[in-house]
Design an enzyme around this catalytic site. Structure first.
Site, mmCIF file in Angstrom:
data_model
loop_
_atom_site.group_PDB
_atom_site.id
_atom_site.type_symbol
_atom_site.label_atom_id
_atom_site.label_comp_id
_atom_site.label_asym_id
_atom_site.label_seq_id
_atom_site.Cartn_x
_atom_site.Cartn_y
_atom_site.Cartn_z
ATOM 1 N N GLU A 98 0.826 -1.219 0.000
ATOM 2 C CA GLU A 98 0.000 0.000 0.000
ATOM 3 C C GLU A 98 0.857 1.265 0.000
ATOM 4 O O GLU A 98 0.335 2.365 0.202
ATOM 5 C CB GLU A 98 -0.937 0.022 1.226
ATOM 6 C CG GLU A 98 -1.781 -1.215 1.455
ATOM 7 C CD GLU A 98 -2.885 -1.432 0.408
ATOM 8 O OE1 GLU A 98 -2.977 -0.620 -0.542
ATOM 9 O OE2 GLU A 98 -3.614 -2.421 0.534
ATOM 10 N N HIS B 20 -2.779 2.271 8.224
ATOM 11 C CA HIS B 20 -3.871 1.454 7.703
ATOM 12 C C HIS B 20 -4.005 0.242 8.619
ATOM 13 O O HIS B 20 -3.005 -0.383 8.970
ATOM 14 C CB HIS B 20 -3.547 1.007 6.271
ATOM 15 C CG HIS B 20 -4.394 -0.124 5.786
ATOM 16 N ND1 HIS B 20 -5.774 -0.070 5.774
ATOM 17 C CD2 HIS B 20 -4.070 -1.353 5.313
ATOM 18 C CE1 HIS B 20 -6.248 -1.219 5.312
ATOM 19 N NE2 HIS B 20 -5.240 -2.016 5.029
ATOM 20 N N HIS C 111 -6.968 -3.077 10.168
ATOM 21 C CA HIS C 111 -8.169 -3.863 9.888
ATOM 22 C C HIS C 111 -9.076 -3.866 11.113
ATOM 23 O O HIS C 111 -9.254 -4.896 11.777
ATOM 24 C CB HIS C 111 -7.773 -5.284 9.470
ATOM 25 C CG HIS C 111 -6.982 -5.345 8.200
ATOM 26 N ND1 HIS C 111 -6.389 -6.502 7.734
ATOM 27 C CD2 HIS C 111 -6.702 -4.388 7.272
ATOM 28 C CE1 HIS C 111 -5.767 -6.249 6.576
ATOM 29 N NE2 HIS C 111 -5.940 -4.972 6.284
ATOM 30 N N GLU D 279 -17.804 11.634 22.716
ATOM 31 C CA GLU D 279 -16.488 12.110 22.266
ATOM 32 C C GLU D 279 -16.278 12.056 20.750
ATOM 33 O O GLU D 279 -15.339 12.670 20.241
ATOM 34 C CB GLU D 279 -15.385 11.278 22.937
ATOM 35 C CG GLU D 279 -15.149 11.631 24.388
ATOM 36 C CD GLU D 279 -14.583 13.042 24.571
ATOM 37 O OE1 GLU D 279 -13.633 13.402 23.876
ATOM 38 O OE2 GLU D 279 -15.127 13.772 25.413
ATOM 39 N N HIS E 107 -12.733 -4.128 4.443
ATOM 40 C CA HIS E 107 -11.273 -4.203 4.535
ATOM 41 C C HIS E 107 -10.732 -3.511 5.797
ATOM 42 O O HIS E 107 -10.022 -4.131 6.569
ATOM 43 C CB HIS E 107 -10.649 -3.591 3.266
ATOM 44 C CG HIS E 107 -9.174 -3.802 3.173
ATOM 45 N ND1 HIS E 107 -8.526 -4.157 2.027
ATOM 46 C CD2 HIS E 107 -8.207 -3.703 4.107
ATOM 47 C CE1 HIS E 107 -7.236 -4.286 2.243
ATOM 48 N NE2 HIS E 107 -7.016 -4.009 3.517
HETATM 49 P P1 13P Z 1 1.185 -5.459 3.227
HETATM 50 O O1 13P Z 1 1.627 -6.688 3.965
HETATM 51 O O2 13P Z 1 1.754 -5.375 1.829
HETATM 52 O O3 13P Z 1 1.465 -4.200 4.037
HETATM 53 O O4 13P Z 1 -0.396 -5.535 3.035
HETATM 54 C C1 13P Z 1 -1.227 -5.649 4.139
HETATM 55 C C2 13P Z 1 -2.567 -5.040 3.932
HETATM 56 O O5 13P Z 1 -3.240 -4.758 4.889
HETATM 57 C C3 13P Z 1 -3.049 -4.798 2.564
HETATM 58 O O6 13P Z 1 -4.149 -3.951 2.551
HETATM 59 ZN ZN ZN Z 2 -5.262 -4.043 4.543
#
Ligand code: 13P
Ligand code: ZN
Length: 263
Positions: A109, A132, A134, A162, A203
């Site tokens: 990413e 980023h 999850h 909050e 995602h």
């Molecule tokens: P990477 O291992 O390449 O960072 O990818 C993980 C991920 O969350 C892809 O969206």
């Molecule tokens: Zn991801």
């Protein structure tokens, strides 16, 4: 603590919260030459990585970037393997000055992260960080809610007092798009001109800000609101935060919240 130790601490916390299973999630953090000097010689480039995206606005800047395939679980014991410090050498090239010791390369990413930095720096000169992750309950919401920024913003604001204080600009939502590609990066970066956080349907979340604490706090607050939503969404609601309550919070804390959501 040097910057690597600071980053490792946050990555470990993200893992322990359950938001970065396996190699899930990635981070990029703008660091100064002085900060790099505490870790390594900032002028010795061992490998280079080429990208299609135009990084002209970032030339000369240094970044800590997680390795593709790296497990946040392993950051504490193997940071030099799983993290890299890279310099933007020219409009298409990153140069490795430290890390990726087992031959790794930047997160898949990375172009999305770099595009997000470019957009955030246009609106906030102090912006330094993109994470980023999850986040479980945010992902849950994208399975059952309309994929609409206004819906997500209003819903998350109303889950806890909050929320509107921590993310007054709201959260943006993108439909499912293939990760790791140019399209998702371009669409995310576009939204970053107005938002610090963008939800990727089914995602996770992209969050940005000035510091590790600020961005971690933003992720925590958004995910906490989503968790509350997921716990109550199928229950009979007896009372909730009203539009007037939100406006009262905004006046009390001098919050310039996004208009067009509750007005
Ligand atoms: P990477 O291992 O390449 O960072 O990818 C993980 C991920 O969350 C892809 O969206
Ligand atoms: Zn991801």
């Amino acid at each position: 603590m040097n910057v690597i130790e600071e980053v490792v601490e946050i990555l470990d916390l993200l893992y322990k919260h359950g938001w970065d299973e396996r190699n899930g999630g990635n981070l990029s953090y703008i660091v100064t030459r002085e900060e790099v000097s505490e870790v390594t010689n900032p002028d010795i480039v061992s490998r280079t990585f080429k990208y299609n995206c135009d990084m002209t606005d970032l030339i000369g800047k240094y970044f800590v970037i997680t390795a593709s395939g790296s497990y946040f679980k392993n950051m504490v014991k193997a940071s030099e393997e799983n993290l890299g410090i890279l310099k933007v050498l020219d409009k298409n090239t990153l140069g490795l000055v430290w890390g990726y010791s087992s031959g790794a390369h930047p997160t898949s990413e990375a172009p999305t992260h770099l595009r997000c930095h470019i957009e955030r720096l246009k609106v906030d000169k102090e912006s330094r960080l993109v994470i980023h992750c999850h986040t479980t309950n945010i992902i849950c919401m994208t399975h059952i809610c309309p994929l609409d920024s206004k819906f997500f913003t209003e819903t998350l604001w109303k889950m806890q007092t909050e929320s509107i204080v921590v993310f007054p600009e709201g959260v943006a939502v993108l439909p499912w798009i293939l990760c790791g590609g140019d399209l998702i990066g371009i669409e995310t970066a576009k939204l970053m001109s107005e938002y610090r956080s963008v939800v990727w349907a089914q995602h996770g979340l992209f969050a940005t800000g000035k510091s590790l604490d600020e961005v971690f706090g933003l992720i925590e607050t958004i995910e906490k609101a989503a968790e509350i939503y997921m716990k109550i969404c199928d229950k009979k609601i007896m009372q909730s935060i009203s539009n007037d309550n939100l406006k009262e919070i905004a006046v009390a804390f001098n919050i310039n919240y996004r208009k067009g959501i509750i007005d």
